[in-house]
Design an enzyme around this catalytic site. Structure first.
Site, short mmCIF file in Angstrom:
data_model
loop_
_atom_site.label_atom_id
_atom_site.label_comp_id
_atom_site.label_asym_id
_atom_site.label_seq_id
_atom_site.Cartn_x
_atom_site.Cartn_y
_atom_site.Cartn_z
N PHE A 1 6.36 -6.78 -8.90
CA PHE A 1 6.80 -6.88 -7.51
C PHE A 1 6.38 -8.22 -6.90
CE2 PHE A 1 5.73 -6.47 -3.02
CZ PHE A 1 6.88 -5.89 -2.47
N ASP A 2 5.14 -8.63 -7.12
CA ASP A 2 4.64 -9.88 -6.54
C ASP A 2 5.48 -11.08 -6.97
OD1 ASP A 2 2.45 -7.94 -6.53
OD2 ASP A 2 1.21 -9.59 -5.81
#
Length: 410
Positions: A202-203
């Protein structure tokens, strides 16, 4: 007779999330009941004494199987400025997405519950966002001015992964995975619908999407001490990250699709150039992925075992990618040809890297950087052979296909 509405009060702390805040800090947790109270108390004390803006700490429990959520709700009930949320499934990205989308704060942030990052960096992180000078801000352990305490294996893996992002995705940020980030809420609302991953990748996907959208990304060097009790599973996380890198690099690329029979000379040159660029990109991802896996598995499987396992995984990855590229180019992909080619290329790569490792062993070299250099050189030689074989056997220009029109596809 009037029907009376029964109002169920929200869980402790949740009502606080409806009060406008300057910053909301989300702390995703999974089975952290033992250390949660001490960590959140430390964070809240820092905010109360050293942070000049209104801040809310929201603990988001990701389907813990211990008493994490019980501890979180008790903290929210007795500690001002703390809220607790429970989600029925795991995923750091899922936790951040859920909390940020429902936040009322001007800036949304997150940090890992282990507080590995020195909290003194938090004000420099969020101040440019509150003033409107930046849209996204990240802590970085890899930029000048950062001070990091961690083992050599994690350091090498982190640097290899971020180098992979620079090569394959042209990332302009230095540290994608540091658990210390913040965004203006409006920017988060624009980016989150475009981000697919709900776990550790996600990051990275968030930052790549922000960069492609032209948002202003700032970096703050941090002091960071590795948590020996980290719950990150290196090998499964590495595999998911590599799949994520391929997905977002492939999804934004241009494919040259051959739709009739033969191609004109100019078109052939264009396809050849496209093939070379794509092969180079796949090669960069594969090589760095190999190093990532080799480092992770070497303590468990030994040097030669880790080499074979990492090569096998990367060969499967390469085969799937090249098969898809061949289908885009020719309108079809021959499974038998790819299986035979993949097996042969795996054998070549395994032989070359094994010879390199044997040579290193003969001179009694135990330095990990030198071992990595040796297998990287061997992999580079294997890559040249792979390109020649694939160009002649799989991507050769004369192969028939249903159309001769070149079209970009996404």
């Amino acid at each position: 007779m009037r029907c009376m509405e029964v109002l169920i009060p929200p869980p402790p702390g949740i009502a606080l999330r409806q009060v406008p805040q300057d910053v909301e800090i989300v702390v995703p947790v999974y089975n952290e009941g033992a250390q949660l109270a001490a960590r959140i108390t430390e964070l809240r004390h820092f905010l109360n004494t050293s942070f000049p803006f209104r801040a809310l700490v929201t603990v988001v429990d990701n389907a813990s199987t211990d008493d994490t959520f019980t501890v979180a709700t008790e903290l929210a009930a007795r500690m001002p400025g703390v809220a607790a949320m429970h989600l029925p499934r795991k995923g750091r990205g899922h936790a951040l997405r859920t909390a940020w989308m429902s936040s009322q704060a001007t800036v949304v942030a997150y940090m890992d519950v282990d507080l590995s990052t020195d909290l003194a960096a938090f004000l420099p992180l969020v101040a440019p966002l509150l003033s409107g000078q930046r849209d996204v801000a990240i802590g970085t352990r890899l930029a000048r001015g950062a001070h990091v305490v961690r083992g050599p294996k994690r350091e090498l893996i982190s640097r290899a992964y971020n180098l992979l992002l620079k090569v394959s995705l042209r990332g302009h940020f230095s540290d994608a995975q540091c658990g210390f980030k913040a965004l203006r809420r409006q920017s988060a609302l624009e980016l989150l619908p475009l981000v697919e991953d709900d776990e550790w990748f996600f990051d990275t996907e968030l930052l790549v999407t922000a960069q492609r959208a032209g948002l202003r990304i700032g970096e703050v060097p941090v002091d960071w001490v590795d948590d020996p009790d980290s719950r990150v599973q290196i090998v499964p996380t590495a595999m998911k990250d590599l799949r994520g890198v391929w997905r977002i690099s492939h999804g934004k690329g241009r494919h040259m699709v051959n739709r009739h029979g033969s191609l004109p000379c100019a078109a052939l040159n264009q396809v050849a150039t496209e093939q070379l660029l794509r092969f180079a990109g796949v090669g960069a991802i594969s090589t760095l992925g190999y190093l990532f896996l080799f480092i992770a598995w070497r303590p468990l499987a030994g040097t030669f075992g880790a080499n074979a396992l990492a090569l096998a995984i990367c060969t499967l990855f390469n085969t799937a990618v090249h098969k898809e590229l061949a289908a885009n180019l020719h309108g079809t992909a021959h499974t038998g040809r790819f299986a035979a080619t993949a097996a042969g290329l795996f054998g070549i790569s395994l032989a070359l890297t094994s010879l390199a490792l044997a040579a290193i062993g003969q001179v009694d070299v135990t330095s990990l950087p030198l071992i990595l250099l040796a297998v990287t050189v061997a992999n580079a030689v294997a890559a040249v052979i792979r390109f020649a074989v694939l160009r002649a056997w799989v991507f050769r220009p004369g192969m028939s296909a249903p159309n001769n029109t070149l079209e970009p596809t996404s």
